[in-house]
Design a protein around this motif. Structure first.
Motif, PDB file in Angstrom:
ATOM      1  N   PHE A   1       0.841  -1.205   0.000  1.00 41.35           N
ATOM      2  CA  PHE A   1       0.000   0.000   0.000  1.00 41.35           C
ATOM      3  C   PHE A   1       0.876   1.255   0.000  1.00 41.35           C
ATOM      4  O   PHE A   1       0.604   2.210  -0.730  1.00 41.35           O
ATOM      5  CB  PHE A   1      -0.928  -0.012   1.220  1.00 41.35           C
TER       6      PHE A   1
ATOM      7  N   PHE B   1      -7.238   9.189   4.158  1.00 36.95           N
ATOM      8  CA  PHE B   1      -5.914   9.060   3.566  1.00 36.95           C
ATOM      9  C   PHE B   1      -4.891   8.818   4.672  1.00 36.95           C
ATOM     10  O   PHE B   1      -5.014   9.383   5.757  1.00 36.95           O
ATOM     11  CB  PHE B   1      -5.537  10.347   2.811  1.00 36.95           C
TER      12      PHE B   1
ATOM     13  N   GLY C   1       1.973   2.561  -3.379  1.00 28.73           N
ATOM     14  CA  GLY C   1       1.077   3.057  -4.414  1.00 28.73           C
ATOM     15  C   GLY C   1      -0.375   3.159  -4.028  1.00 28.73           C
ATOM     16  O   GLY C   1      -1.194   3.576  -4.843  1.00 28.73           O
ATOM     17  N   GLY C   2      -0.720   2.757  -2.834  1.00 29.88           N
ATOM     18  CA  GLY C   2      -2.078   2.941  -2.364  1.00 29.88           C
ATOM     19  C   GLY C   2      -3.103   1.948  -2.857  1.00 29.88           C
ATOM     20  O   GLY C   2      -4.259   2.032  -2.494  1.00 29.88           O
ATOM     21  N   ARG C   3      -2.696   1.009  -3.664  1.00 33.16           N
ATOM     22  CA  ARG C   3      -3.655   0.036  -4.191  1.00 33.16           C
ATOM     23  C   ARG C   3      -3.765  -1.161  -3.267  1.00 33.16           C
ATOM     24  O   ARG C   3      -2.795  -1.594  -2.687  1.00 33.16           O
ATOM     25  CB  ARG C   3      -3.202  -0.457  -5.557  1.00 33.16           C
TER      26      ARG C   3
ATOM     27  N   VAL D   1       4.023  11.324   1.229  1.00 34.91           N
ATOM     28  CA  VAL D   1       3.003  10.932   0.254  1.00 34.91           C
ATOM     29  C   VAL D   1       1.849  10.253   0.980  1.00 34.91           C
ATOM     30  O   VAL D   1       2.065   9.471   1.915  1.00 34.91           O
ATOM     31  CB  VAL D   1       3.601   9.982  -0.810  1.00 34.91           C
ATOM     32  N   SER D   2       0.627  10.565   0.567  1.00 43.01           N
ATOM     33  CA  SER D   2      -0.569   9.959   1.168  1.00 43.01           C
ATOM     34  C   SER D   2      -1.386   9.261   0.105  1.00 43.01           C
ATOM     35  O   SER D   2      -1.442   9.694  -1.047  1.00 43.01           O
ATOM     36  CB  SER D   2      -1.429  11.022   1.844  1.00 43.01           C
ATOM     37  N   TYR D   3      -2.040   8.193   0.537  1.00 43.10           N
ATOM     38  CA  TYR D   3      -2.932   7.433  -0.338  1.00 43.10           C
ATOM     39  C   TYR D   3      -4.249   7.214   0.388  1.00 43.10           C
ATOM     40  O   TYR D   3      -4.281   7.066   1.616  1.00 43.10           O
ATOM     41  CB  TYR D   3      -2.327   6.078  -0.690  1.00 43.10           C
ATOM     42  N   GLU D   4      -5.312   7.146  -0.400  1.00 47.54           N
ATOM     43  CA  GLU D   4      -6.622   6.865   0.180  1.00 47.54           C
ATOM     44  C   GLU D   4      -6.685   5.393   0.573  1.00 47.54           C
ATOM     45  O   GLU D   4      -6.292   4.517  -0.205  1.00 47.54           O
ATOM     46  CB  GLU D   4      -7.736   7.200  -0.807  1.00 47.54           C
TER      47      GLU D   4
ATOM     48  N   SER E   1      -0.604   8.773   5.264  1.00 46.26           N
ATOM     49  CA  SER E   1       0.728   9.019   4.716  1.00 46.26           C
ATOM     50  C   SER E   1       1.535   7.726   4.795  1.00 46.26           C
ATOM     51  O   SER E   1       1.222   6.812   5.568  1.00 46.26           O
ATOM     52  CB  SER E   1       1.436  10.119   5.516  1.00 46.26           C
TER      53      SER E   1
END
Length: 176
Positions: A66, A141, A69-71, A126-129, A143
């Motif tokens: 995660f 989100f 790339g947050g996926r 960097v943050s991802y949902e 970080s």
């Protein structure tokens, strides 16, 4: 760490140190156990030491992916869980047919080394949902920094669980 890399400093060194400390405590609970002991339920819980190490390794790997790339494709979209999903979840917390304590410890070492490399290199800002999930409202989100802190908290929590299980097996304690 490769020969070309500089040692981590500052916040990154702190995160790596904190992770190493709690990973040590978790691995220490397994020291000297047989596969049978590592798969022993010594409390009313379903948890076992081997299963906890296996679970922490899988969770760490998931969060490390995660952070890159947050996926996340493994979060169920439904709120209804099938018997197969429940059985798969339960199998995370025990050694299953063909699994050994040595095998889950070796996998954990690989996952930990890969995560440590990410701590040294990823942009912590960097943050991802977070993925959509029945237990997670949309629009939250995290970080990369928070992901690494979450991995550390998860490791520490389960190291404590493992310590209780080990103490009930043969009296060994991680501390004290």
């Amino acid at each position: 760490m490769t020969n070309n890399e500089q040692p981590a400093t500052g916040e990154r060194a702190d995160i790596l140190d904190f992770l190493a400390k709690h990973r040590y405590f978790l691995r220490h609970t397994a020291q000297g156990l047989t596969d049978e002991q590592a798969n022993t339920r010594s409390t009313v819980s379903e948890l076992t030491i081997g299963g906890l190490i296996k679970h922490v390794s899988a969770v760490e790997q998931h969060w490390a992916e995660f952070a890159q790339g947050g996926r996340s494709d493994d979060v169920p979209a439904e709120s209804e869980f099938t018997p197969e999903m429940i059985a798969s979840w339960q199998d995370q917390f025990r050694l299953t047919e063909g699994e050994t304590l040595a095998g889950v410890l070796a996998e954990y070492e690989k996952v930990a080394a890969a995560t440590d490399d990410l701590v040294r290199t990823l942009d912590l800002e960097v943050s991802y949902e977070l993925p959509s999930a029945p237990w997670q409202p949309p629009g939250v989100f995290w970080s990369v920094r928070r992901v690494f802190l979450h991995i550390t908290a998860e490791t520490a929590q389960h190291a404590g669980h493992a310590d209780i299980i080990r103490e009930a097996i043969d009296g060994q304690k991680s501390m004290g």
